[in-house]
Structure formats: C-alpha cells, structure tokens
Motif scaffolding. Structure first.
Motif, PDB file in Angstrom:
ATOM      1  N   ALA A  74       0.829  -1.199   0.000  1.00  0.00           N
ATOM      2  CA  ALA A  74       0.000   0.000   0.000  1.00  0.00           C
ATOM      3  C   ALA A  74       0.869   1.257   0.000  1.00  0.00           C
ATOM      4  CB  ALA A  74      -0.928  -0.002   1.214  1.00  0.00           C
ATOM      5  N   CYS A  75       1.935   1.258   0.761  1.00  0.00           N
ATOM      6  CA  CYS A  75       2.855   2.405   0.777  1.00  0.00           C
ATOM      7  C   CYS A  75       3.510   2.598  -0.587  1.00  0.00           C
ATOM      8  CB  CYS A  75       3.931   2.226   1.848  1.00  0.00           C
ATOM      9  SG  CYS A  75       3.329   2.432   3.527  1.00  0.00           S
ATOM     10  N   ASP A  76       3.874   1.501  -1.239  1.00  0.00           N
ATOM     11  CA  ASP A  76       4.485   1.589  -2.559  1.00  0.00           C
ATOM     12  C   ASP A  76       3.499   2.155  -3.582  1.00  0.00           C
ATOM     13  OD1 ASP A  76       6.656   1.081  -4.404  1.00  0.00           O
ATOM     14  OD2 ASP A  76       5.406  -0.556  -5.199  1.00  0.00           O
ATOM     15  N   SER A  79       2.993   5.838  -2.861  1.00  0.00           N
ATOM     16  CA  SER A  79       4.178   6.593  -3.278  1.00  0.00           C
ATOM     17  C   SER A  79       4.217   6.744  -4.791  1.00  0.00           C
ATOM     18  CB  SER A  79       5.433   5.878  -2.786  1.00  0.00           C
ATOM     19  OG  SER A  79       6.582   6.499  -3.267  1.00  0.00           O
ATOM     20  N   ALA A  80       3.845   5.717  -5.514  1.00  0.00           N
ATOM     21  CA  ALA A  80       3.847   5.781  -6.978  1.00  0.00           C
ATOM     22  C   ALA A  80       2.795   6.764  -7.481  1.00  0.00           C
ATOM     23  CB  ALA A  80       3.595   4.395  -7.558  1.00  0.00           C
ATOM     24  N   ILE A  81       1.633   6.791  -6.841  1.00  0.00           N
ATOM     25  CA  ILE A  81       0.568   7.712  -7.252  1.00  0.00           C
ATOM     26  C   ILE A  81       0.984   9.154  -6.976  1.00  0.00           C
ATOM     27  CG2 ILE A  81      -1.784   8.480  -6.695  1.00  0.00           C
ATOM     28  CD1 ILE A  81      -2.479   5.506  -6.309  1.00  0.00           C
ATOM     29  N   ARG A  82       1.577   9.390  -5.826  1.00  0.00           N
ATOM     30  CA  ARG A  82       1.997  10.753  -5.456  1.00  0.00           C
ATOM     31  C   ARG A  82       3.127  11.284  -6.310  1.00  0.00           C
ATOM     32  NH1 ARG A  82       3.132  12.424   0.533  1.00  0.00           N
ATOM     33  NH2 ARG A  82       2.983  14.518  -0.281  1.00  0.00           N
ATOM     34  N   SER A  83       4.003  10.419  -6.778  1.00  0.00           N
ATOM     35  CA  SER A  83       5.166  10.883  -7.517  1.00  0.00           C
ATOM     36  C   SER A  83       4.918  11.002  -9.024  1.00  0.00           C
ATOM     37  CB  SER A  83       6.358   9.944  -7.279  1.00  0.00           C
ATOM     38  OG  SER A  83       6.106   8.675  -7.803  1.00  0.00           O
TER      39      SER A  83
END
Length: 90
Positions: A74-76, A79-83
C-alpha cells in the motif's frame, strides 16, 4: 542424568546428522548408562526452550507478516501515485 539423556535425545532426533559428525556425540556406552539411570516418570521440560519465542503461534506470525507485506505494498502504491507528474490541461 535424566536431563542430560533427554536433551541428548532431542539433539539426536532433530540434529542427528550434525551430532553424528561431532566429537561431542554420545557413544553407545554413555547413552546406555544414562538410559538405565534415568527416571521415566519424571516430567521433562528442556531448559534450552526457555529462551525460544513461544508467546505467539506460527499462524499469528504468518498473519503479522502478511499484514506487514500488505502495508508495504500500500505504501508503494501510494508513493507511486503521489510521484506521478500531474498532467497539464491544454
């Protein structure tokens, strides 16, 4: 002698190959002498097991590992969506 004999049985059962190659293994004579002098009715709890983690079961550890894996995935994803660069309207 009962404790030594029973601890040796545990070693022979679980680490037989290693013990058979060791210079510390019991030969037939010490083993038979210990077996004769042991108390069969005496309850036995290995003192070596007192330091093992036994407060949680294997199922609980597996559940914890799966939950940790899910949190990391979930963190990955987060992080991918935010970046991702935001698309500019034309």
């Amino acid at each position: 002698m009962t404790t030594a004999w029973r601890e040796n049985l545990i070693l022979e059962n679980f680490f037989g190959n290693t013990i058979s190659q060791s210079t510390f293994r019991w030969g037939p004579r010490p083993s038979s002498e210990a077996e004769v002098t042991q108390y069969p009715d005496e309850s036995f709890v290995s003192k070596a097991g007192a330091h093992l983690i036994t407060a949680v079961s294997e199922g609980q550890l597996r559940t914890l590992m799966l939950a940790l894996f899910a949190v990391l995935v979930a963190c990955d994803v987060f992080s991918a969506i935010r970046s991702r660069p935001e698309s500019q309207p034309e």
